[in-house]
Design a protein around this motif. Sequence first.
Motif, PDB file in Angstrom:
ATOM      1  N   ARG A 104       0.861  -1.190   0.000  1.00 56.63           N
ATOM      2  CA  ARG A 104       0.000   0.000   0.000  1.00 56.63           C
ATOM      3  C   ARG A 104       0.888   1.227   0.000  1.00 56.63           C
ATOM      4  O   ARG A 104       1.768   1.369   0.838  1.00 56.63           O
ATOM      5  CB  ARG A 104      -0.847   0.048   1.281  1.00 56.63           C
ATOM      6  CG  ARG A 104      -1.877  -0.997   1.361  1.00 56.63           C
ATOM      7  CD  ARG A 104      -2.936  -0.647   2.369  1.00 56.63           C
ATOM      8  NE  ARG A 104      -2.448  -0.244   3.680  1.00 56.63           N
ATOM      9  CZ  ARG A 104      -3.233   0.181   4.650  1.00 56.63           C
ATOM     10  NH1 ARG A 104      -4.536   0.290   4.458  1.00 56.63           N
ATOM     11  NH2 ARG A 104      -2.741   0.502   5.828  1.00 56.63           N
ATOM     12  N   MET A 133      -4.917  -9.245   6.920  1.00 55.10           N
ATOM     13  CA  MET A 133      -5.572  -7.965   7.173  1.00 55.10           C
ATOM     14  C   MET A 133      -6.373  -7.504   5.955  1.00 55.10           C
ATOM     15  O   MET A 133      -5.848  -7.429   4.842  1.00 55.10           O
ATOM     16  CB  MET A 133      -4.530  -6.877   7.498  1.00 55.10           C
ATOM     17  CG  MET A 133      -3.541  -7.261   8.576  1.00 55.10           C
ATOM     18  SD  MET A 133      -4.303  -7.753  10.126  1.00 55.10           S
ATOM     19  CE  MET A 133      -4.655  -6.183  10.863  1.00 55.10           C
ATOM     20  N   ALA A 135      -8.194  -4.207   5.204  1.00 55.25           N
ATOM     21  CA  ALA A 135      -8.397  -2.866   5.789  1.00 55.25           C
ATOM     22  C   ALA A 135      -9.321  -2.035   4.900  1.00 55.25           C
ATOM     23  O   ALA A 135     -10.544  -2.102   5.027  1.00 55.25           O
ATOM     24  CB  ALA A 135      -7.044  -2.208   6.030  1.00 55.25           C
ATOM     25  N   GLY A 192      -5.324   4.409   7.728  1.00 53.14           N
ATOM     26  CA  GLY A 192      -5.776   3.159   7.117  1.00 53.14           C
ATOM     27  C   GLY A 192      -5.468   1.933   7.950  1.00 53.14           C
ATOM     28  O   GLY A 192      -5.527   0.811   7.439  1.00 53.14           O
ATOM     29  N   TYR A 193      -5.134   2.110   9.224  1.00 56.44           N
ATOM     30  CA  TYR A 193      -4.916   0.954  10.105  1.00 56.44           C
ATOM     31  C   TYR A 193      -6.222   0.557  10.779  1.00 56.44           C
ATOM     32  O   TYR A 193      -7.037   1.411  11.121  1.00 56.44           O
ATOM     33  CB  TYR A 193      -3.845   1.254  11.169  1.00 56.44           C
ATOM     34  CG  TYR A 193      -2.461   1.044  10.622  1.00 56.44           C
ATOM     35  CD1 TYR A 193      -1.849  -0.206  10.701  1.00 56.44           C
ATOM     36  CD2 TYR A 193      -1.786   2.069   9.965  1.00 56.44           C
ATOM     37  CE1 TYR A 193      -0.593  -0.419  10.143  1.00 56.44           C
ATOM     38  CE2 TYR A 193      -0.530   1.866   9.414  1.00 56.44           C
ATOM     39  CZ  TYR A 193       0.053   0.621   9.508  1.00 56.44           C
ATOM     40  OH  TYR A 193       1.288   0.399   8.944  1.00 56.44           O
ATOM     41  N   ILE A 194      -6.372  -0.754  10.955  1.00 54.10           N
ATOM     42  CA  ILE A 194      -7.594  -1.271  11.557  1.00 54.10           C
ATOM     43  C   ILE A 194      -7.554  -1.041  13.073  1.00 54.10           C
ATOM     44  O   ILE A 194      -6.530  -1.284  13.726  1.00 54.10           O
ATOM     45  CB  ILE A 194      -7.739  -2.783  11.246  1.00 54.10           C
ATOM     46  CG1 ILE A 194      -7.813  -3.006   9.722  1.00 54.10           C
ATOM     47  CG2 ILE A 194      -8.959  -3.365  11.933  1.00 54.10           C
ATOM     48  CD1 ILE A 194      -7.823  -4.469   9.287  1.00 54.10           C
ATOM     49  N   GLY A 199      -1.901  -3.781  14.499  1.00 56.40           N
ATOM     50  CA  GLY A 199      -0.737  -3.072  13.958  1.00 56.40           C
ATOM     51  C   GLY A 199      -0.434  -3.570  12.561  1.00 56.40           C
ATOM     52  O   GLY A 199      -1.323  -4.018  11.835  1.00 56.40           O
ATOM     53  N   ASP A 200       0.836  -3.493  12.185  1.00 59.55           N
ATOM     54  CA  ASP A 200       1.248  -3.892  10.835  1.00 59.55           C
ATOM     55  C   ASP A 200       1.600  -5.390  10.851  1.00 59.55           C
ATOM     56  O   ASP A 200       2.596  -5.804  11.448  1.00 59.55           O
ATOM     57  CB  ASP A 200       2.450  -3.056  10.407  1.00 59.55           C
ATOM     58  CG  ASP A 200       2.784  -3.278   8.944  1.00 59.55           C
ATOM     59  OD1 ASP A 200       2.792  -2.302   8.179  1.00 59.55           O
ATOM     60  OD2 ASP A 200       3.049  -4.455   8.554  1.00 59.55           O
ATOM     61  N   ALA A 201       0.750  -6.175  10.196  1.00 61.86           N
ATOM     62  CA  ALA A 201       0.916  -7.636  10.259  1.00 61.86           C
ATOM     63  C   ALA A 201       2.254  -8.072   9.656  1.00 61.86           C
ATOM     64  O   ALA A 201       2.930  -8.952  10.204  1.00 61.86           O
ATOM     65  CB  ALA A 201      -0.245  -8.319   9.538  1.00 61.86           C
ATOM     66  N   GLY A 202       2.642  -7.470   8.536  1.00 64.04           N
ATOM     67  CA  GLY A 202       3.902  -7.850   7.874  1.00 64.04           C
ATOM     68  C   GLY A 202       5.087  -7.578   8.792  1.00 64.04           C
ATOM     69  O   GLY A 202       5.971  -8.430   8.972  1.00 64.04           O
TER      70      GLY A 202
HETATM   71  N1  URA Z   1      -2.322  -3.563   7.083  1.00 64.12           N
HETATM   72  C1  URA Z   1      -1.910  -4.010   8.293  1.00 64.12           C
HETATM   73  O1  URA Z   1      -0.930  -4.771   8.381  1.00 64.12           O
HETATM   74  N2  URA Z   1      -2.569  -3.606   9.375  1.00 64.12           N
HETATM   75  C2  URA Z   1      -3.631  -2.794   9.316  1.00 64.12           C
HETATM   76  O2  URA Z   1      -4.203  -2.458  10.378  1.00 64.12           O
HETATM   77  C3  URA Z   1      -4.050  -2.328   8.065  1.00 64.12           C
HETATM   78  C4  URA Z   1      -3.380  -2.740   6.956  1.00 64.12           C
END
Ligand code: URA
Length: 209
Positions: A104, A133, A135, A192-194, A199-202
């Motif tokens: 993204r 995720m 989002a 744009g985070y849930i 958090g950031d899954a990656g």
């Molecule tokens: N991607 C993620 O890894 N976490 C989010 O909350 C949104 C997009």
Amino acid sequence: MKNVFIFNHPLINHKIAILRDKNTGMKEFRELIEEITTIMTYESMRDVPLVPVQVETPLEVTTQYRVPEESIAIVPILRAGLGMVNGVHRVFPTARVGHIGMYRDEETLQPREYYCKLPEGIEDKMVLLVDPMLATGGSACDALAALKKRGCKNIKLMSIIAAPDGIEKVSREHPDVSVYVATEDRCLNENGYILPGLGDAGDRLFGTK
Ligand code: URA
Ligand code: PRP
């Protein structure tokens, strides 16, 4: 919404509670993503087509039903979807794996495809597109369009945590795709985070932050 299945299963939610905790480290995070994916795979395969096979038990020959594993493909959206592949492989160990790379753009939140390599004959397989995720839904919608462009007709999307926006966008743009979500969260924040999310899954899977 038709074709959207939100599990809200107590045992999955138990595991997601640990996943969300910012103090959960990379190893446990990765293991939980895998375990949750395995449970979700069972649930999402209730309509999988079976073929009859003759099985000889120690007592007699019987007609039983098996999944033709060659008819299933797993497609993770890179990077975070990679964390779900082993979870599906526990159920279908010989399923072929394709990869779609999406990131993204942090300013526009628009997804960009940077990689796509799919197994031969994918157009005739049941494709399980995985990304923990969902989002805004931009990445999933573009990945679904990329799969359809290459002839895929039978696609399921499996995500662990989804925002209402993402579910709505996917079911509007791809009403033919069944969407399996473990839990639906409240909303997205301005980046744009849930929320409450995880958090950031990656980054949490691969330890990049
Ligand atoms: N991607 C993620 O890894 N976490 C989010 O909350 C949104 C997009
Ligand atoms: C994350 C996540 C999804 C996407 C979801 O990936 O794994 O692919 O965001 O957001 P969306 O629904 O708004 O498109 P990200 O772009 O952070 O890339 P990464 O997996 O490489 O970290």
